[in-house]
Scaffold this active site. Structure first.
Site, short mmCIF file in Angstrom:
data_model
loop_
_atom_site.label_atom_id
_atom_site.label_comp_id
_atom_site.label_asym_id
_atom_site.label_seq_id
_atom_site.Cartn_x
_atom_site.Cartn_y
_atom_site.Cartn_z
N GLU A 1 0.72 -1.17 -0.12
CA GLU A 1 -0.18 0.09 0.01
C GLU A 1 0.62 1.29 -0.06
O GLU A 1 0.37 2.43 0.56
CB GLU A 1 -1.17 -0.12 1.36
CG GLU A 1 -2.01 -1.15 1.03
CD GLU A 1 -3.22 -1.11 2.00
OE1 GLU A 1 -3.67 -0.03 2.16
OE2 GLU A 1 -3.30 -1.99 2.89
N HIS B 1 -11.56 3.41 18.25
CA HIS B 1 -12.51 2.27 18.74
C HIS B 1 -12.01 1.63 19.90
O HIS B 1 -10.84 1.28 19.92
CB HIS B 1 -12.77 1.20 17.47
CG HIS B 1 -13.39 1.57 16.37
ND1 HIS B 1 -13.19 1.03 14.99
CD2 HIS B 1 -14.52 2.33 16.34
CE1 HIS B 1 -14.16 1.57 14.21
NE2 HIS B 1 -14.72 2.38 14.88
N TYR B 2 -13.02 1.48 20.49
CA TYR B 2 -12.98 0.46 21.79
C TYR B 2 -14.17 -0.28 21.81
O TYR B 2 -15.15 0.05 22.04
CB TYR B 2 -12.56 1.49 22.99
CG TYR B 2 -12.12 0.54 24.34
CD1 TYR B 2 -10.60 -0.06 24.26
CD2 TYR B 2 -12.74 -0.15 25.31
CE1 TYR B 2 -10.01 -0.66 25.05
CE2 TYR B 2 -12.21 -0.80 26.18
CZ TYR B 2 -11.01 -1.22 26.08
OH TYR B 2 -10.29 -2.10 26.99
N GLN B 3 -13.96 -1.57 22.13
CA GLN B 3 -12.90 -2.40 21.78
C GLN B 3 -12.40 -2.25 20.16
O GLN B 3 -13.17 -2.18 19.52
CB GLN B 3 -12.87 -3.79 21.84
CG GLN B 3 -13.27 -4.33 23.35
CD GLN B 3 -11.97 -4.15 24.18
OE1 GLN B 3 -10.86 -4.33 23.89
NE2 GLN B 3 -12.29 -3.90 25.32
N SER C 1 -10.80 -3.37 16.38
CA SER C 1 -10.94 -4.41 15.82
C SER C 1 -9.49 -5.30 15.57
O SER C 1 -9.57 -6.23 15.27
CB SER C 1 -11.38 -4.40 14.24
OG SER C 1 -10.87 -3.46 13.65
N HIS D 1 -3.16 -2.82 17.60
CA HIS D 1 -2.20 -2.06 17.18
C HIS D 1 -2.70 -0.66 16.99
O HIS D 1 -3.90 -0.50 16.34
CB HIS D 1 -1.53 -2.34 16.05
CG HIS D 1 -0.47 -1.56 15.61
ND1 HIS D 1 0.99 -1.99 15.86
CD2 HIS D 1 -0.24 -0.28 15.00
CE1 HIS D 1 1.80 -0.90 15.41
NE2 HIS D 1 0.94 -0.07 15.02
N HIS E 1 -4.61 2.67 16.33
CA HIS E 1 -4.63 3.41 15.17
C HIS E 1 -5.80 4.35 15.50
O HIS E 1 -6.82 4.25 16.32
CB HIS E 1 -5.06 2.38 13.93
CG HIS E 1 -6.22 1.45 14.66
ND1 HIS E 1 -6.19 0.54 15.48
CD2 HIS E 1 -7.59 1.52 13.89
CE1 HIS E 1 -7.02 -0.17 15.59
NE2 HIS E 1 -8.14 0.46 14.56
#
Length: 301
Positions: free
Chosen positions: A154, A237-239, A241, A244, A246
């Site tokens: 990428e 986000h918590y949790q 996906s 690591h 981000h």
């Protein structure tokens, strides 16, 4: 940038023949977002998941002129001045944005399968005794993340890169975004430093990293896409996906999956909380949603 799944990005733009796959099951769908998650069998016996999302409509005059010229209306009903039709659009405007996870495993399948959801109030003790051991045992491969950070995949999609090994990050489009409609903008920052799994690991010592992601990320988005910082939502986000650290950046008008209450935590709120209490996320009870078959939910109950 890939989000939530493992993938190998080669930069190959050639067409992929789907004849090697066959339908197995509809794992789930989202009628509001016009999305479907399809489990497939492959010819070599491995499973795959196809994530299909209808593209947003264009908003420019040229595209709509082409749509009107090349479309037909199939009547459904008529009542006075109101008529309902199925609009049959030209092929070039009926593409479906998709992501293929191949091969996929049972964790991927569980992730996309429709299930009941429940609210979890996770205390610091819950995190230490339930969530953290689960993460350590069940973390999915982060090889795709490291491929991006190491410029093995990428590379052509990178919007901005801060190379500092401690406070650096890479900003690139998320695969959920087609890269076309700005009102659906979705980009993501991956931190360079390994070992930060989620906001639970953050302390005031990480403020330079977080402020750099916010300020440099928003500046890069403005330079490339012309969007002001007040038009962008940045959140964790918590949790998450994948474990690591981000940060998600989306257009403020876009209701992205998992961008609402009990899932998204605003980057600015995290920064402010750490300024007030340096170990805020080691001391706080955090609320999130979990699926019925999620091992974290089962352990909590």
């Amino acid at each position: 940038m890939v989000d939530e799944v493992d993938a190998n990005s080669t930069g190959d733009n050639s067409l992929v023949n789907m004849k090697g796959f066959s339908f197995k099951e509809v794992l789930g769908s989202d009628s509001a977002r016009k999305s479907a998650f399809i489990l497939l069998d492959s010819s070599n016996g491995e499973n795959a998941i196809l994530l299909a999302d209808k593209n947003a409509f264009p908003v420019d005059k040229t595209s709509w002129s082409a749509i009107l010229t090349g479309s037909t209306l199939k009547p459904i009903m008529k009542n006075d001045i109101y008529s309902s039709y199925t609009l049959c659009m030209p092929n070039e405007f009926s593409d479906v944005k998709s992501t293929l996870i191949y091969p996929c495993n049972e964790k991927h399948i569980a992730k996309y399968r429709d299930q009941k959801r429940f609210i979890i109030n996770e205390t610091p003790e819950d995190y230490r005794t339930i969530t953290l051991p689960y993460i350590q045992r069940n973390q999915m491969s982060l090889e795709w993340v490291y491929n991006i950070l190491d410029h093995k995949a990428e590379v052509d999609r990178i919007i901005y890169e801060e190379t500092d090994p401690h406070d650096g990050f890479i900003l690139a489009p998320d695969l959920k975004w087609s890269g076309e409609q700005l009102e659906c903008l979705y980009v993501q920052a991956l931190v360079r430093r390994k070992g930060i799994k989620s906001i639970r690991d953050l302390t005031a010592n990480d403020l330079p990293l977080l402020e750099g992601i916010r300020d440099k990320g928003l500046n890069a988005i403005k330079e490339k896409y012309g969007l002001d910082k007040h038009q962008i939502r940045a959140y964790f986000h918590y949790q998450p996906s994948f474990y690591h650290l981000h940060v998600h950046f989306i257009h403020v008008s876009y209701e992205a999956p998992a961008s609402g209450v009990a899932k998204a935590v605003l980057l600015d709120d995290v920064i402010n909380n750490l300024k007030l209490i340096p170990d805020f996320y080691q001391r706080s009870t955090l609320t999130f949603t979990a699926k019925e078959q999620d091992p974290i939910y089962r352990r909590e109950n």
